[in-house]
Design an enzyme around this catalytic site. Sequence first.
Site, PDB file in Angstrom:
ATOM      1  N   ILE A  96       0.603  -1.289  -0.164  1.00 42.94           N
ATOM      2  CA  ILE A  96      -0.071  -0.035   0.073  1.00 42.94           C
ATOM      3  C   ILE A  96       0.744   1.203  -0.166  1.00 42.94           C
ATOM      4  O   ILE A  96       0.329   2.361  -0.579  1.00 42.94           O
ATOM      5  CB  ILE A  96      -0.784   0.004   1.275  1.00 42.94           C
ATOM      6  CG1 ILE A  96      -1.991   1.234   1.217  1.00 42.94           C
ATOM      7  CG2 ILE A  96      -0.338   0.015   2.377  1.00 42.94           C
ATOM      8  CD1 ILE A  96      -3.004   1.061   0.028  1.00 42.94           C
ATOM      9  N   ASP A  97       2.118   1.319   0.490  1.00 45.43           N
ATOM     10  CA  ASP A  97       3.010   2.424   0.731  1.00 45.43           C
ATOM     11  C   ASP A  97       3.322   2.680  -0.962  1.00 45.43           C
ATOM     12  O   ASP A  97       3.537   3.913  -1.263  1.00 45.43           O
ATOM     13  CB  ASP A  97       4.186   2.143   1.790  1.00 45.43           C
ATOM     14  CG  ASP A  97       4.845   0.775   1.362  1.00 45.43           C
ATOM     15  OD1 ASP A  97       4.540  -0.027   0.538  1.00 45.43           O
ATOM     16  OD2 ASP A  97       6.126   0.832   1.815  1.00 45.43           O
TER      17      ASP A  97
HETATM   18  N1  LIG Z   1      15.517   8.623  12.786  1.00 49.26           N
HETATM   19  C1  LIG Z   1      15.791   7.767  11.801  1.00 49.26           C
HETATM   20  N2  LIG Z   1      15.440   6.344  11.998  1.00 49.26           N
HETATM   21  C2  LIG Z   1      15.642   5.474  11.161  1.00 49.26           C
HETATM   22  N3  LIG Z   1      16.076   5.456   9.840  1.00 49.26           N
HETATM   23  C3  LIG Z   1      16.261   6.801   9.600  1.00 49.26           C
HETATM   24  C4  LIG Z   1      16.324   7.812  10.248  1.00 49.26           C
HETATM   25  N4  LIG Z   1      16.521   9.192   9.541  1.00 49.26           N
HETATM   26  C5  LIG Z   1      16.845   8.548   8.599  1.00 49.26           C
HETATM   27  N5  LIG Z   1      16.547   7.549   8.345  1.00 49.26           N
HETATM   28  C6  LIG Z   1      16.909   6.442   7.048  1.00 49.26           C
HETATM   29  O1  LIG Z   1      15.510   6.322   6.571  1.00 49.26           O
HETATM   30  C7  LIG Z   1      15.591   5.010   5.905  1.00 49.26           C
HETATM   31  C8  LIG Z   1      14.220   4.566   6.465  1.00 49.26           C
HETATM   32  O2  LIG Z   1      13.206   5.268   5.773  1.00 49.26           O
HETATM   33  P1  LIG Z   1      11.694   5.506   6.239  1.00 49.26           P
HETATM   34  O3  LIG Z   1      11.866   5.764   7.733  1.00 49.26           O
HETATM   35  O4  LIG Z   1      11.228   6.487   5.409  1.00 49.26           O
HETATM   36  O5  LIG Z   1      11.011   4.041   6.127  1.00 49.26           O
HETATM   37  P2  LIG Z   1      10.617   3.058   7.126  1.00 49.26           P
HETATM   38  O6  LIG Z   1       9.576   3.270   7.996  1.00 49.26           O
HETATM   39  O7  LIG Z   1      11.845   2.576   7.702  1.00 49.26           O
HETATM   40  O8  LIG Z   1      10.278   1.796   5.994  1.00 49.26           O
HETATM   41  P3  LIG Z   1       9.018   2.141   5.276  1.00 49.26           P
HETATM   42  O9  LIG Z   1       9.925   2.327   3.830  1.00 49.26           O
HETATM   43  O10 LIG Z   1       8.424   0.878   5.131  1.00 49.26           O
HETATM   44  O11 LIG Z   1       8.231   3.228   5.382  1.00 49.26           O
HETATM   45  C9  LIG Z   1      16.804   4.187   6.743  1.00 49.26           C
HETATM   46  O12 LIG Z   1      17.578   3.518   5.550  1.00 49.26           O
HETATM   47  C10 LIG Z   1      17.602   5.322   7.344  1.00 49.26           C
HETATM   48  O13 LIG Z   1      19.053   5.229   6.608  1.00 49.26           O
HETATM   49  C1  LIG Z   2       8.467  -3.354  -0.776  1.00 53.44           C
HETATM   50  C2  LIG Z   2       7.843  -2.822   0.434  1.00 53.44           C
HETATM   51  C3  LIG Z   2       8.601  -3.558   1.612  1.00 53.44           C
HETATM   52  C4  LIG Z   2       8.234  -1.308   0.837  1.00 53.44           C
HETATM   53  O1  LIG Z   2       7.759  -1.009   1.994  1.00 53.44           O
HETATM   54  C5  LIG Z   2       6.564  -3.005   0.812  1.00 53.44           C
HETATM   55  O2  LIG Z   2       5.737  -2.150  -0.108  1.00 53.44           O
HETATM   56  C6  LIG Z   2       5.962  -4.459   0.606  1.00 53.44           C
HETATM   57  O3  LIG Z   2       5.719  -5.142   1.502  1.00 53.44           O
HETATM   58  N1  LIG Z   2       5.241  -4.561  -0.561  1.00 53.44           N
HETATM   59  C7  LIG Z   2       4.690  -5.944  -1.122  1.00 53.44           C
HETATM   60  C8  LIG Z   2       5.285  -6.572  -2.396  1.00 53.44           C
HETATM   61  C9  LIG Z   2       5.232  -5.544  -3.364  1.00 53.44           C
HETATM   62  O4  LIG Z   2       4.905  -4.411  -3.350  1.00 53.44           O
HETATM   63  O5  LIG Z   2       5.366  -6.188  -4.503  1.00 53.44           O
END
Ligand SMILES: Nc1ncnc2c1ncn2[C@@H]1O[C@H](COP(=O)(O)OP(=O)(O)OP(=O)(O)O)[C@@H](O)[C@H]1O
Ligand SMILES: CC(C)(CO)[C@@H](O)C(=O)NCCC(=O)O
Length: 251
Positions: A96-97
């Site tokens: 969904i993201d």
């Molecule tokens: N305070 C922080 N904590 C964790 N990650 C951070 C932080 N600041 C920057 N980052 C960077 O952000 C990246 C993670 O991105 P983000 O927080 O957008 O995604 P997430 O919630 O971890 O995962 P998703 O992609 O599922 O949203 C990491 O690779 C890291 O290098």
């Molecule tokens: C690819 C991630 C892990 C990125 O956050 C997430 O969107 C996810 O779990 N997706 C499911 C598989 C896909 O998007 O093909």
Amino acid sequence: MRPSPPRCVGRRHLKVEVVRHCLLIGNSRWHWAEYQADEWQFCHSVPNPLKLQTLEAPLLAWAAVGPIPAGVALDPNRRLGLGDVPLTRMPVWLGIDRALAAWGALRRAHTSGMSSSGLLVADAGTVLSLTRVTAAGDFAGGQLVPGLRLQLRAMEQGTQGLIDPGIGSVSAEPFPFATAEAMRRGSLQALLGTLLEAQREAALPLWLCGGDASVLQEALSQRGLDVVHHPNLVLEGMVDVHDRISRAPSL
Ligand SMILES: Nc1ncnc2c1ncn2[C@@H]1O[C@H](COP(=O)(O)OP(=O)(O)OP(=O)(O)O)[C@@H](O)[C@H]1O
Ligand SMILES: CC(C)(CO)[C@@H](O)C(=O)NCCC(=O)O
């Protein structure tokens, strides 16, 4: 989008505006959209079930790709799914993201007259997801690669000799001597190579969001690739989708 009119309390001119929230549960962090004083603001926190209990009003909308901690009560009727995102040809397994980031980018592109072709959307999160969409809003595939932090962790987990140096500034030196610097430089290069090659193959404008977007944007610009950087495309997409749902006439 105005989620609800301000609540009037007591005397006629005393208005108390309730702060409203949307939440995306990511793989590592929780991402919040907060509506206050007529505008949306975005912030990112560690998974924070306690904050949910202290909100003034129920979440307007939420979605999750990461784990939902046991005992966290989230209203299933407020959960956004792929069916709520106005894109087409999405496989049922799409995150969904990814759908929300693509929708957030497409919507911005339409508004700013940048949508003659499709888009390539990179969400630089725990996993860096690349999602291609056509100008008509069809999902058109993508690529997935471990994000910066995950690469560093994976190197520690998969070897005897490497220790995760954590995220930090990446040295400008392309071939550092120090192990920690070499790990950070190599991980960044892996993402840059992926993005440069994908953009070249797709020949589409590259939109960038997520936790590592700013470091990537700077490095890409040094290599001559200008990207469209909006760090909160996922949450922007979510707010817009919620707005559409809440405005739609009920059957
Ligand atoms: N305070 C922080 N904590 C964790 N990650 C951070 C932080 N600041 C920057 N980052 C960077 O952000 C990246 C993670 O991105 P983000 O927080 O957008 O995604 P997430 O919630 O971890 O995962 P998703 O992609 O599922 O949203 C990491 O690779 C890291 O290098
Ligand atoms: C690819 C991630 C892990 C990125 O956050 C997430 O969107 C996810 O779990 N997706 C499911 C598989 C896909 O998007 O093909």
